[in-house]
Design a protein around this motif. Structure first.
Motif, PDB file in Angstrom:
ATOM      1  N   SER A  86       0.832  -1.205   0.000  1.00  8.84           N
ATOM      2  CA  SER A  86       0.000   0.000   0.000  1.00  8.84           C
ATOM      3  C   SER A  86       0.866   1.254   0.000  1.00  8.84           C
ATOM      4  CB  SER A  86      -0.928  -0.002   1.221  1.00  8.84           C
ATOM      5  OG  SER A  86      -1.817  -1.088   1.181  1.00  8.84           O
ATOM      6  N   LEU A  87       1.936   1.222   0.773  1.00  8.58           N
ATOM      7  CA  LEU A  87       2.853   2.369   0.786  1.00  8.58           C
ATOM      8  C   LEU A  87       3.565   2.527  -0.548  1.00  8.58           C
ATOM      9  CD1 LEU A  87       4.388   1.881   4.360  1.00  8.58           C
ATOM     10  CD2 LEU A  87       2.841   3.713   3.638  1.00  8.58           C
ATOM     11  N   ALA A  88       3.966   1.388  -1.142  1.00  7.41           N
ATOM     12  CA  ALA A  88       4.648   1.438  -2.443  1.00  7.41           C
ATOM     13  C   ALA A  88       3.733   1.973  -3.538  1.00  7.41           C
ATOM     14  CB  ALA A  88       5.159   0.048  -2.812  1.00  7.41           C
ATOM     15  N   LEU A 124       4.218   3.944  -7.169  1.00  8.26           N
ATOM     16  CA  LEU A 124       4.152   3.095  -8.357  1.00  8.26           C
ATOM     17  C   LEU A 124       2.882   3.262  -9.197  1.00  8.26           C
ATOM     18  CD1 LEU A 124       5.568  -0.234  -6.879  1.00  8.26           C
ATOM     19  CD2 LEU A 124       6.768   1.496  -8.230  1.00  8.26           C
ATOM     20  N   ILE A 125       1.786   3.688  -8.596  1.00  9.34           N
ATOM     21  CA  ILE A 125       0.529   3.761  -9.352  1.00  9.34           C
ATOM     22  C   ILE A 125       0.620   4.645 -10.596  1.00  9.34           C
ATOM     23  CG2 ILE A 125      -1.738   4.909  -9.206  1.00  9.34           C
ATOM     24  CD1 ILE A 125      -2.454   3.259  -6.913  1.00  9.34           C
ATOM     25  N   ILE A 163      -0.260  -3.464 -12.467  1.00 14.74           N
ATOM     26  CA  ILE A 163       0.452  -4.446 -11.657  1.00 14.74           C
ATOM     27  C   ILE A 163       0.415  -4.064 -10.177  1.00 14.74           C
ATOM     28  CG2 ILE A 163       2.692  -3.304 -11.943  1.00 14.74           C
ATOM     29  CD1 ILE A 163       1.969  -7.092 -11.700  1.00 14.74           C
ATOM     30  N   THR A 164       0.418  -2.773  -9.876  1.00 14.44           N
ATOM     31  CA  THR A 164       0.337  -2.321  -8.487  1.00 14.44           C
ATOM     32  C   THR A 164      -1.006  -2.669  -7.871  1.00 14.44           C
ATOM     33  OG1 THR A 164       1.857  -0.481  -8.957  1.00 14.44           O
ATOM     34  CG2 THR A 164       0.508  -0.323  -6.963  1.00 14.44           C
ATOM     35  N   ASN A 201      -1.712  -5.441  -4.761  1.00 15.26           N
ATOM     36  CA  ASN A 201      -2.397  -5.068  -3.525  1.00 15.26           C
ATOM     37  C   ASN A 201      -3.664  -5.879  -3.298  1.00 15.26           C
ATOM     38  OD1 ASN A 201      -1.294  -2.567  -1.903  1.00 15.26           O
ATOM     39  ND2 ASN A 201      -0.817  -2.176  -4.063  1.00 15.26           N
ATOM     40  N   VAL A 202      -4.412  -6.138  -4.375  1.00 14.62           N
ATOM     41  CA  VAL A 202      -5.609  -6.961  -4.240  1.00 14.62           C
ATOM     42  C   VAL A 202      -5.244  -8.371  -3.770  1.00 14.62           C
ATOM     43  CG1 VAL A 202      -7.445  -8.120  -5.545  1.00 14.62           C
ATOM     44  CG2 VAL A 202      -7.034  -5.694  -5.880  1.00 14.62           C
ATOM     45  N   THR A 203      -4.181  -8.928  -4.336  1.00 15.46           N
ATOM     46  CA  THR A 203      -3.761 -10.284  -3.975  1.00 15.46           C
ATOM     47  C   THR A 203      -3.313 -10.378  -2.527  1.00 15.46           C
ATOM     48  OG1 THR A 203      -3.067 -10.709  -6.256  1.00 15.46           O
ATOM     49  CG2 THR A 203      -2.183 -12.159  -4.550  1.00 15.46           C
TER      50      THR A 203
END
Length: 347
Positions: free
Chosen positions: A214-216, A220-221, A227-228, A232-234
């Motif tokens: 979440s911080l990354a 990255l978004i 892919i971000t 996060n969903v996974t």
């Protein structure tokens, strides 16, 4: 694409991670979150059956040999009166012993050579006594020591048996009336605690990874949105699944085994309870991670919907441009031909 505040999943993951980490470390040293146990054994009244004389089926009755009935007459009447008096005295003594049972229960565990409580935590087993005493309302626990449970096993029976053997009375669990069924129920509790500890360790890992992801995402978004979001969903979804399994194990599995152990251990003064505070922490963490998972899932769905709309829009735009160019070209060609043919006929 309009984004909801990304601080939502960050905050949810952070709080959930702190909660499960505290739950994992509870009881790692004496009096550190002692009340947040998985399962607790109250042994302050263990052995109370040794004090109960009023309901002993093997106790012989003074009149069981029919002696008074054989005498008859005055002697028989006097014998019956004397026997009744003895029965009354014995009954009074038994009632007195049972009445003070609660009072001496505060010292019973000490006399047997064991502690008044044993609490099972995720990584350890703590033991100690109640304050101010075991029978006081809202008595608190004072843990004297904690040992490794996850690596060495949650064998409460072995701890109790050892304490009884080295105690002043040199007793064993068998002497107190431990049955095979009661031992089986306690073994089940040990297995439930072990399974929950494993799930909790995994939960700490996934909630921590979800927090890091979440911080990354803050960075990255803008560059790797798809892919971000998938990552996060996974991670958030995996944390939710493991936490739910943990909650079910502690809520259903532990309570079933606790009820069975209490049913079998009541006669000898052993009582067991499941930690409701620990259960609360687990389900609160589930709720927090569900919010984080819902956030990332909604953002992923918005991204996919936006991508499809953008892709279809680009194709439509290209098709419209092509058709427009083809029409303009045909008009120009027809116009050019008309001019060319006119000049030829004029010449």
């Amino acid at each position: 694409m309009k984004q909801l505040p990304i601080g939502i999943p960050i905050l949810m993951s952070l709080v959930a991670f702190i909660l499960v980490l505290l739950a994992l470390l509870a009881g790692s040293r004496p009096d550190f979150m002692e009340e947040y146990d998985i399962i607790a054994f109250n042994t302050s009244a263990l052995g109370k059956n040794l004090l109960d004389f009023s309901n002993d089926p093997d106790k012989p009755s003074p009149t069981s040999d029919g002696l008074c009935g054989d005498l008859g007459g005055f002697l028989g009447s006097a014998c019956s009166s004397a026997t009744a008096a003895v029965d009354s005295i014995q009954s009074d003594i038994a009632e007195t012993i049972n009445d003070i049972g609660n009072d001496i229960a505060d010292e019973l565990a000490t006399k047997l050579g064991i502690h008044e409580f044993y609490s099972l935590h995720a990584l350890s087993i703590c033991e100690g006594d109640f304050s101010p005493n075991a029978t006081a309302p809202s008595a608190s626990r004072n843990a004297s020591s904690c040992t490794k449970g996850f690596t060495n096993g949650y064998n409460i029976s072995a701890l109790l048996d050892h304490g009884l053997r080295v105690g002043p009375l040199k007793l064993t669990l068998a002497d107190l009336g431990f049955t095979d069924d009661l031992q089986s129920a306690i073994d089940t509790l040990n297995k439930v605690t072990k399974a929950f500890a494993v799930l909790l360790i995994i939960s700490v890992g996934f909630t921590g990874l979800s927090l890091v992801a979440s911080l990354a995402a803050l960075v990255l978004i803008p560059h790797r949105e798809r892919i971000t979001l998938l990552t996060n969903v996974t991670l958030a979804g995996a944390a939710v699944v493991i936490l739910i399994l943990s909650g079910l194990v502690i809520t259903i599995g532990a309570h079933i085994a606790v009820n069975k152990a209490n049913e079998l251990g009541d006669d000898i003064g052993l009582s067991v309870s499941a930690g409701y505070r620990f259960t609360t922490i687990t389900w609160v963490a589930v709720g927090l991670m569900l919010v984080a998972f819902g956030y990332w899932l909604s953002q992923l769905l918005k991204f996919r919907r936006g991508s499809r709309m953008g892709h279809n829009g680009a194709r439509k735009h290209a098709r419209d441009s092509e058709e427009s160019g083809h029409t303009d070209g045909g008009t120009e060609m027809r116009s050019t031909r008309g001019i060319h043919f006119g000049r030829t006929r004029h010449g």
